[in-house]
Design a protein around this motif. Structure first.
Motif, mmCIF file in Angstrom:
data_model
loop_
_atom_site.group_PDB
_atom_site.id
_atom_site.type_symbol
_atom_site.label_atom_id
_atom_site.label_comp_id
_atom_site.label_asym_id
_atom_site.label_seq_id
_atom_site.Cartn_x
_atom_site.Cartn_y
_atom_site.Cartn_z
ATOM 1 N N PHE A 81 42.670 62.863 -2.748
ATOM 2 C CA PHE A 81 43.705 61.901 -2.369
ATOM 3 C C PHE A 81 44.881 61.860 -3.335
ATOM 4 C CE2 PHE A 81 39.447 60.003 -1.616
ATOM 5 C CZ PHE A 81 39.430 60.071 -0.226
ATOM 6 N N LEU A 82 45.993 61.302 -2.824
ATOM 7 C CA LEU A 82 47.035 60.781 -3.698
ATOM 8 C C LEU A 82 47.364 59.398 -3.160
ATOM 9 C CD1 LEU A 82 50.135 60.854 -2.239
ATOM 10 C CD2 LEU A 82 49.663 63.284 -2.419
ATOM 11 N N SER A 83 47.886 58.537 -4.027
ATOM 12 C CA SER A 83 48.244 57.196 -3.583
ATOM 13 C C SER A 83 49.699 56.914 -3.926
ATOM 14 C CB SER A 83 47.353 56.137 -4.248
ATOM 15 O OG SER A 83 46.104 56.085 -3.606
ATOM 16 N N LEU A 84 50.356 56.225 -3.003
ATOM 17 C CA LEU A 84 51.757 55.853 -3.202
ATOM 18 C C LEU A 84 51.823 54.336 -3.293
ATOM 19 C CD1 LEU A 84 53.167 58.185 -0.403
ATOM 20 C CD2 LEU A 84 53.083 58.664 -2.867
ATOM 21 N N GLN A 128 44.478 47.570 -0.653
ATOM 22 C CA GLN A 128 44.895 46.222 -1.087
ATOM 23 C C GLN A 128 46.316 45.861 -0.641
ATOM 24 O OE1 GLN A 128 44.733 46.356 -5.338
ATOM 25 N NE2 GLN A 128 42.613 46.998 -5.346
ATOM 26 N N ASP A 129 46.765 46.339 0.462
ATOM 27 C CA ASP A 129 48.142 46.134 0.926
ATOM 28 C C ASP A 129 49.164 46.419 -0.172
ATOM 29 O OD1 ASP A 129 49.914 45.846 2.973
ATOM 30 O OD2 ASP A 129 50.144 43.686 2.761
ATOM 31 N N ARG A 130 48.802 47.301 -1.082
ATOM 32 C CA ARG A 130 49.687 47.583 -2.204
ATOM 33 C C ARG A 130 49.972 49.080 -2.281
ATOM 34 N NH1 ARG A 130 46.781 47.282 -7.884
ATOM 35 N NH2 ARG A 130 48.178 48.733 -8.912
ATOM 36 N N CYS A 131 49.042 49.881 -1.816
ATOM 37 C CA CYS A 131 49.184 51.333 -1.907
ATOM 38 C C CYS A 131 48.856 51.965 -0.566
ATOM 39 C CB CYS A 131 48.200 51.909 -2.910
ATOM 40 S SG CYS A 131 48.514 51.414 -4.585
ATOM 41 N N LEU A 132 49.465 53.124 -0.355
ATOM 42 C CA LEU A 132 49.120 53.933 0.804
ATOM 43 C C LEU A 132 48.341 55.126 0.276
ATOM 44 C CD1 LEU A 132 49.965 53.874 3.880
ATOM 45 C CD2 LEU A 132 51.457 55.794 3.281
ATOM 46 N N ARG A 133 47.094 55.296 0.757
ATOM 47 C CA ARG A 133 46.298 56.438 0.319
ATOM 48 C C ARG A 133 46.450 57.567 1.331
ATOM 49 N NH1 ARG A 133 39.797 56.780 0.425
ATOM 50 N NH2 ARG A 133 40.322 57.474 2.532
ATOM 51 N N VAL A 134 46.748 58.746 0.808
ATOM 52 C CA VAL A 134 46.963 59.916 1.669
ATOM 53 C C VAL A 134 45.884 60.944 1.326
ATOM 54 C CG1 VAL A 134 48.606 61.730 2.296
ATOM 55 C CG2 VAL A 134 49.457 59.465 1.589
ATOM 56 N N ALA A 135 45.040 61.264 2.310
ATOM 57 C CA ALA A 135 43.979 62.261 2.069
ATOM 58 C C ALA A 135 44.573 63.648 2.341
ATOM 59 C CB ALA A 135 42.788 61.986 2.980
ATOM 60 N N PHE A 136 45.113 64.279 1.273
ATOM 61 C CA PHE A 136 45.690 65.618 1.488
ATOM 62 C C PHE A 136 44.586 66.626 1.812
ATOM 63 C CE2 PHE A 136 45.448 65.133 -3.204
ATOM 64 C CZ PHE A 136 44.582 66.184 -3.511
ATOM 65 N N SER A 137 43.328 66.245 1.515
ATOM 66 C CA SER A 137 42.187 67.114 1.808
ATOM 67 C C SER A 137 42.067 67.422 3.302
ATOM 68 C CB SER A 137 40.898 66.428 1.349
ATOM 69 O OG SER A 137 40.720 65.216 2.063
ATOM 70 N N SER A 138 42.587 66.518 4.139
ATOM 71 C CA SER A 138 42.383 66.655 5.585
ATOM 72 C C SER A 138 43.577 67.266 6.285
ATOM 73 C CB SER A 138 42.123 65.279 6.209
ATOM 74 O OG SER A 138 41.008 64.700 5.625
ATOM 75 N N VAL A 139 44.614 67.647 5.548
ATOM 76 C CA VAL A 139 45.846 68.136 6.182
ATOM 77 C C VAL A 139 46.114 69.565 5.698
ATOM 78 C CG1 VAL A 139 48.323 67.701 6.435
ATOM 79 C CG2 VAL A 139 46.732 65.775 6.294
ATOM 80 N N GLU A 140 46.398 70.467 6.624
ATOM 81 C CA GLU A 140 46.630 71.869 6.247
ATOM 82 C C GLU A 140 47.814 71.960 5.273
ATOM 83 O OE1 GLU A 140 44.799 74.470 7.618
ATOM 84 O OE2 GLU A 140 43.726 73.346 9.169
ATOM 85 N N ALA A 141 47.752 72.932 4.364
ATOM 86 C CA ALA A 141 48.796 73.074 3.337
ATOM 87 C C ALA A 141 50.191 73.136 3.951
ATOM 88 C CB ALA A 141 48.521 74.319 2.492
ATOM 89 N N GLY A 142 50.315 73.869 5.059
ATOM 90 C CA GLY A 142 51.631 74.051 5.682
ATOM 91 C C GLY A 142 52.207 72.762 6.255
ATOM 92 N N ASP A 143 51.383 71.722 6.418
ATOM 93 C CA ASP A 143 51.857 70.459 6.993
ATOM 94 C C ASP A 143 52.115 69.383 5.934
ATOM 95 O OD1 ASP A 143 51.683 71.429 9.599
ATOM 96 O OD2 ASP A 143 49.567 70.862 9.775
ATOM 97 N N ILE A 144 51.754 69.671 4.688
ATOM 98 C CA ILE A 144 51.826 68.613 3.663
ATOM 99 C C ILE A 144 53.275 68.146 3.436
ATOM 100 C CG2 ILE A 144 51.467 68.107 1.191
ATOM 101 C CD1 ILE A 144 48.757 68.394 2.250
ATOM 102 N N GLY A 145 54.203 69.081 3.391
ATOM 103 C CA GLY A 145 55.606 68.727 3.158
ATOM 104 C C GLY A 145 56.105 67.802 4.262
ATOM 105 N N GLU A 146 55.820 68.178 5.515
ATOM 106 C CA GLU A 146 56.275 67.366 6.654
ATOM 107 C C GLU A 146 55.625 65.984 6.613
ATOM 108 O OE1 GLU A 146 55.603 69.380 10.386
ATOM 109 O OE2 GLU A 146 55.974 67.526 11.512
ATOM 110 N N LEU A 147 54.335 65.961 6.265
ATOM 111 C CA LEU A 147 53.628 64.676 6.179
ATOM 112 C C LEU A 147 54.331 63.754 5.176
ATOM 113 C CD1 LEU A 147 51.074 62.803 6.504
ATOM 114 C CD2 LEU A 147 49.988 64.167 4.729
ATOM 115 N N LEU A 148 54.642 64.280 3.992
ATOM 116 C CA LEU A 148 55.263 63.436 2.968
ATOM 117 C C LEU A 148 56.697 63.066 3.368
ATOM 118 C CD1 LEU A 148 53.730 65.086 -0.208
ATOM 119 C CD2 LEU A 148 53.198 62.827 0.712
ATOM 120 N N ASP A 149 57.400 63.974 4.046
ATOM 121 C CA ASP A 149 58.756 63.648 4.532
ATOM 122 C C ASP A 149 58.694 62.481 5.521
ATOM 123 O OD1 ASP A 149 59.848 65.668 3.052
ATOM 124 O OD2 ASP A 149 60.044 67.082 4.721
ATOM 125 N N GLU A 150 57.707 62.526 6.407
ATOM 126 C CA GLU A 150 57.572 61.465 7.413
ATOM 127 C C GLU A 150 57.253 60.124 6.746
ATOM 128 O OE1 GLU A 150 58.093 61.353 10.551
ATOM 129 O OE2 GLU A 150 58.361 63.453 11.054
#
Ligand SMILES: Cc1ncc(COP(=O)(O)O)c(C=O)c1O
Length: 442
Positions: A376-379, A405-427
């Motif tokens: 994961f990463l958290s924002l 905790q309504d404070r961070c967004l957790r993103v499981a990069f483990s579940s998203v193909e490498a080629g989609d990670i940039g688009e995911l973070l842009d969105e």
């Protein structure tokens, strides 16, 4: 009492069940956390589902060929007979040998034989049953796996004592030390033993942080200082994401290897398992291993027997086919190469996320928390509600994430193909900017 528990109790008001519920039954509820947000994403996240702690490739869970091929090879006994209460003996000794391979500092050290339980969740729950009483405290970083709270506070009526996870860009060792001291003081003031307990979970869920070697040394030094003052220190090492470090200079061994034998006043309990290490999330196998400079074979045997009592009185024993399959997969041809390949895919996804965040900063309403490992990463959401961002991503853009905790967004990069990670973070960046641009109160 938690508001969700109250709601359920209300639904039972006037019924015979209301009159019959235990105190634990009254406290229990199903949290609106990772599992329910993930179920929501299963339905609605038609683009990317970055919610749950699993790893996917081509839309399917990653699976080792050795596991897939091993299924038909099970004998009737391996497939359907009861497993022993503490687990299949050959698997327990193999797991112990694997621990030595993966953690050179454990070689030649005495610890208990690993005991099998149905997954790391069960390992944490059995740990809490074995060591915490009502009102006792367990120190945790404020950003940690939410299920600790359900297990510690709701099941056990014990308390989570939290400290800020980070100090600047690093792990908050000072915060951990003072939380433990404060806990020990409260224990003494309540007329109980001078004792303190904490959980260490590296790589961490939800932040994806593993301490540097220097931070690990500082944690061990802090534990020694506390132990030298006569405080009995209990440390649960949750190694759910063991081995997924992606940067140089990080602690790669389990921190269990460094703390278990650091001082006779320390007892370390290692919770680990193949769930994520061997890509078998649904197998429901975990291990608990005890280590302490104050224990010898007799003491370890006693703790193992107590743990067996907990297993026997709750789940009786763990899945036999899963244990036998795992055991066979260790020696299957090509298994370690395939594991390395899958690990490489996760490392690539991590690198894409890290490079994307370094090359195009996020809007100021999203602050990436330090991450270097794991799933994961958290924002951190600054001035915008994390839940509003999660909902917007899910309902308007078909993207599943999890709020912490309504404070961070957790993103499981483990579940998203490498080629989609940039688009995911842009969105995510675009959705957050849109929320930040809305006039307040809309
Ligand atoms: C930190 C941590 N500990 C324990 C677990 C539970 O693992 P298991 O699926 O083996 O019960 C998880 C699962 O997501 C986790 O993130």
């Amino acid at each position: 009492m938690n508001a969700l528990a109250e709601e359920l109790n209300e639904a039972l008001a006037g019924s015979v069940a209301e009159r019959l519920l235990s105190a634990l039954g009254r406290r229990m509820y199903f949290p609106k956390g990772i599992v329910s947000q993930s179920a929501e994403a299963d339905e609605k996240a038609h683009r990317f589902n970055a919610t749950i702690g699993m790893a996917y490739e081509g839309g399917e869970p990653m699976i080792l060929d050795s596991i897939r091929a091993g299924l038909p090879s099970l004998s009737p006994k391996e497939a359907v007979a009861y497993a022993p209460t503490a687990g299949v003996a050959a698997l327990r000794s193999r797991w112990r040998a694997e621990l030595d391979k993966k953690n050179p500092s454990m070689r030649g050290r005495d610890c208990s034989s690993p005991v099998v339980v149905p997954g790391l969740t069960a390992a944490v729950s059995a740990f809490v049953d074995l060591f915490l009483d009502e009102g006792d405290e367990l120190a945790l970083p404020d950003l940690s796996w939410p299920n600790y709270r359900l297990i510690v506070e709701e099941r056990k009526a014990a308390k989570c004592a939290t400290y800020p996870t980070f100090a600047g860009l690093g792990f908050n060792v000072e915060g951990l030390e003072s939380a433990l001291r404060a806990s020990a003081n409260r224990s003494k003031a309540a007329g109980k033993a001078a004792k303190a307990a904490c959980v260490l979970n590296f790589p961490n869920n939800p932040t994806g942080y593993t301490p540097t070697l220097a931070e690990a040394d500082a944690i061990v030094a802090a534990f020694r200082r506390i132990a030298e003052e006569g405080i009995a220190l209990l440390v649960l090492v949750d190694d759910a994401y063991f081995g997924l470090q992606y940067e140089e200079g990080l602690l790669r061994e389990s921190i269990f290897a460094r703390i278990a034998w650091a001082h006779p006043n320390i007892l370390a309990v290692k919770a680990d398992g193949p769930t994520k290490e061997d890509y078998v999330w649904g197998f429901r196998i975990g291990f608990l291993t005890f280590g302490s400079a104050s224990l010898g074979p007799k003491g370890y045997d006693a703790l193992v027997k107590k743990l067996m009592g907990l297993v026997r009185s709750s789940v009786s024993n763990s899945s036999a086919p899963a244990q036998n399959l795992l055991l066979k997969s260790f020696d299957a041809a090509g298994a370690s190469e395939q594991k390395a390949r899958l690990r490489g895919l996760l490392a690539e996804r991590y690198a894409r996320a890290r490079d994307r965040l370094a090359s195009r900063p996020l809007p100021s309403c999203l602050r990436p928390l330090p991450f270097n490992s794991g799933y994961f990463l958290s924002l951190e959401c600054v001035g915008i509600p994390a839940e509003a961002l999660r909902k917007k991503l899910l309902l308007e853009r078909g993207i599943g994430t999890v709020t912490i905790q309504d404070r961070c967004l957790r993103v499981a990069f483990s579940s998203v193909e490498a080629g989609d990670i940039g688009e995911l973070l842009d969105e995510i960046a675009a959705a957050a900017s849109a929320i930040a641009a809305q006039p307040k109160g809309t």
